[in-house]
Motif scaffolding. Structure first.
Motif, PDB file in Angstrom:
ATOM      1  N   ASP A 139      95.963 -14.305  78.975  1.00 49.07           N
ATOM      2  CA  ASP A 139      95.696 -13.299  80.010  1.00 49.07           C
ATOM      3  C   ASP A 139      95.191 -11.977  79.422  1.00 49.07           C
ATOM      4  N   ASP A 140      95.053 -11.874  78.081  1.00 54.21           N
ATOM      5  CA  ASP A 140      94.510 -10.654  77.461  1.00 54.21           C
ATOM      6  C   ASP A 140      93.125 -10.348  78.024  1.00 54.21           C
ATOM      7  N   ASP A 141      92.293 -11.371  78.116  1.00 52.83           N
ATOM      8  CA  ASP A 141      90.917 -11.225  78.605  1.00 52.83           C
ATOM      9  C   ASP A 141      90.482 -12.590  79.118  1.00 52.83           C
ATOM     10  N   PRO A 142      90.562 -12.813  80.447  1.00 52.88           N
ATOM     11  CA  PRO A 142      90.278 -14.143  80.997  1.00 52.88           C
ATOM     12  C   PRO A 142      88.898 -14.700  80.633  1.00 52.88           C
ATOM     13  N   GLU A 143      87.873 -13.848  80.584  1.00 59.31           N
ATOM     14  CA  GLU A 143      86.541 -14.348  80.219  1.00 59.31           C
ATOM     15  C   GLU A 143      86.510 -14.830  78.774  1.00 59.31           C
ATOM     16  N   LEU A 144      87.149 -14.077  77.904  1.00 60.59           N
ATOM     17  CA  LEU A 144      87.212 -14.462  76.496  1.00 60.59           C
ATOM     18  C   LEU A 144      88.018 -15.749  76.337  1.00 60.59           C
ATOM     19  N   THR A 145      89.095 -15.881  77.086  1.00 60.96           N
ATOM     20  CA  THR A 145      89.908 -17.096  77.038  1.00 60.96           C
ATOM     21  C   THR A 145      89.080 -18.300  77.474  1.00 60.96           C
ATOM     22  N   GLN A 146      88.235 -18.122  78.485  1.00 62.25           N
ATOM     23  CA  GLN A 146      87.361 -19.215  78.925  1.00 62.25           C
ATOM     24  C   GLN A 146      86.384 -19.591  77.812  1.00 62.25           C
ATOM     25  N   ALA A 147      85.833 -18.589  77.139  1.00 62.09           N
ATOM     26  CA  ALA A 147      84.923 -18.867  76.019  1.00 62.09           C
ATOM     27  C   ALA A 147      85.654 -19.619  74.904  1.00 62.09           C
ATOM     28  N   LEU A 148      86.909 -19.248  74.659  1.00 58.89           N
ATOM     29  CA  LEU A 148      87.711 -19.952  73.642  1.00 58.89           C
ATOM     30  C   LEU A 148      87.903 -21.408  74.020  1.00 58.89           C
ATOM     31  N   LYS A 149      88.195 -21.669  75.292  1.00 51.83           N
ATOM     32  CA  LYS A 149      88.400 -23.050  75.752  1.00 51.83           C
ATOM     33  C   LYS A 149      87.122 -23.869  75.569  1.00 51.83           C
ATOM     34  N   VAL A 150      85.981 -23.273  75.895  1.00 53.29           N
ATOM     35  CA  VAL A 150      84.700 -23.958  75.732  1.00 53.29           C
ATOM     36  C   VAL A 150      84.442 -24.253  74.242  1.00 53.29           C
ATOM     37  N   SER A 151      84.710 -23.270  73.398  1.00 52.31           N
ATOM     38  CA  SER A 151      84.514 -23.440  71.956  1.00 52.31           C
ATOM     39  C   SER A 151      85.443 -24.514  71.399  1.00 52.31           C
ATOM     40  N   ALA A 152      86.707 -24.473  71.805  1.00 53.55           N
ATOM     41  CA  ALA A 152      87.678 -25.467  71.326  1.00 53.55           C
ATOM     42  C   ALA A 152      87.267 -26.871  71.758  1.00 53.55           C
ATOM     43  N   THR A 153      86.787 -27.012  72.984  1.00 51.93           N
ATOM     44  CA  THR A 153      86.328 -28.318  73.475  1.00 51.93           C
ATOM     45  C   THR A 153      85.124 -28.796  72.664  1.00 51.93           C
ATOM     46  N   ALA A 154      84.203 -27.887  72.368  1.00 48.95           N
ATOM     47  CA  ALA A 154      83.026 -28.257  71.564  1.00 48.95           C
ATOM     48  C   ALA A 154      83.447 -28.706  70.166  1.00 48.95           C
ATOM     49  N   ILE A 155      84.412 -28.012  69.571  1.00 44.98           N
ATOM     50  CA  ILE A 155      84.902 -28.396  68.244  1.00 44.98           C
ATOM     51  C   ILE A 155      85.542 -29.787  68.308  1.00 44.98           C
ATOM     52  N   GLU A 156      86.341 -30.030  69.347  1.00 47.63           N
ATOM     53  CA  GLU A 156      86.988 -31.344  69.489  1.00 47.63           C
ATOM     54  C   GLU A 156      85.947 -32.446  69.665  1.00 47.63           C
ATOM     55  N   LYS A 157      84.905 -32.188  70.447  1.00 51.31           N
ATOM     56  CA  LYS A 157      83.840 -33.185  70.636  1.00 51.31           C
ATOM     57  C   LYS A 157      83.133 -33.470  69.314  1.00 51.31           C
ATOM     58  N   ALA A 158      82.904 -32.431  68.521  1.00 53.16           N
ATOM     59  CA  ALA A 158      82.256 -32.619  67.217  1.00 53.16           C
ATOM     60  C   ALA A 158      83.134 -33.460  66.294  1.00 53.16           C
ATOM     61  N   ILE A 159      84.442 -33.216  66.344  1.00 58.63           N
ATOM     62  CA  ILE A 159      85.376 -34.015  65.531  1.00 58.63           C
ATOM     63  C   ILE A 159      85.332 -35.476  65.985  1.00 58.63           C
ATOM     64  N   ALA A 160      85.365 -35.694  67.298  1.00 66.30           N
ATOM     65  CA  ALA A 160      85.331 -37.060  67.833  1.00 66.30           C
ATOM     66  C   ALA A 160      84.035 -37.762  67.448  1.00 66.30           C
TER      67      ALA A 160
END
Length: 173
Positions: A139-160
Motif C-alpha cells: 500500500d506504499d504506492d499502489p501503482e508501483l506495487t502493480q508494476a512490481l507484480k507485472v515484473s515478478a510475473t515476467a521473471i517467473e515466466k522467463a524462469i519457466a
C-alpha cells in the motif's frame, strides 16, 4: 597503460573543485578498481564532490562501493539518496542487498526509494524480497506495487521458459 593513474588520483586532493570533478570523470571513464576507495575518501573529505562520486561509482560497477553507497542511500543528503540507490542497482550482484534490506525499512520513503531502484534490476534472485515487500508494504504506492507484480510475473515466466527449454534439451533415456 595506466601510468597517469597516480597523477589523476592526486588531483582528487589538490587543486580546484573543477579539477577534482574532472579527475572523478576521468577515473569513472577509466573504470580502474584502484580508484574506488580514493574517490570515496575524496567525497567524504569534500561533500561537494559526493554527487559526482556517487554517480561515477554506479557507472564503474565495482562491488567495493556498496557500503559507501548504502550509507548515502540511507543517511545521506535527500537529493543524493535516489542517485545512490540507482548506483547500487547499476552495480548489481551483492550491491542489490542494501536495496533489498531497505525494502523492510521503517521509513516509507526509504522503501519506495529502494523498490524504484530495484525494479529495473530485479532478477529471479530478488523475487522473495519483492513478494515480501508487496505483502507487507504494497500500500506504499499502489501503482508501483502493480508494476512490481507485472515484473515478478515476467521473471517467473522467463524462469519457466528457461526450465522448459532445459528440459527439452536434456537427453531422453
Amino acid at each position: 597503460d595506466r601510468e597517469y593513474l597516480p597523477i589523476v588520483l592526486d588531483a582528487l586532493w589538490v587543486g580546484s573543485h573543477g579539477a577534482k570533478v574532472l579527475a572523478i570523470q576521468a577515473l569513472a571513464s577509466d573504470r580502474n578498481a584502484l580508484a574506488v576507495a580514493p574517490m570515496i575518501d575524496s567525497a567524504i573529505a569534500d561533500p561537494s564532490l559526493a554527487p559526482q562520486v556517487v554517480e561515477a561509482l554506479g557507472a564503474m560497477r565495482y562491488q567495493q562501493a556498496r557500503f559507501y553507497l548504502e550509507t548515502i542511500m540511507m543517511e545521506g543528503p535527500p537529493s543524493l539518496r535516489p542517485v545512490a540507490a540507482s548506483s547500487l542497482a547499476q552495480i548489481g550482484g551483492s550491491a542489490l542487498t542494501p536495496l533489498k534490506n531497505a525494502l523492510k525499512a521503517p521509513s516509507r520513503d526509504a522503501r519506495l526509494l529502494a523498490v524504484r531502484a530495484l525494479l529495473p534490476a530485479a532478477t529471479e534472485y530478488d523475487l522473495g524480497a519483492l513478494y515480501e515487500y508487496i505483502e507487507k508494504h504494497g500500500d506504499d504506492d499502489p501503482e508501483l506495487t502493480q508494476a512490481l507484480k507485472v515484473s515478478a510475473t515476467a521473471i517467473e515466466k522467463a524462469i519457466a521458459a528457461s526450465d522448459a527449454s532445459l528440459a527439452a534439451d536434456s537427453p531422453k533415456d
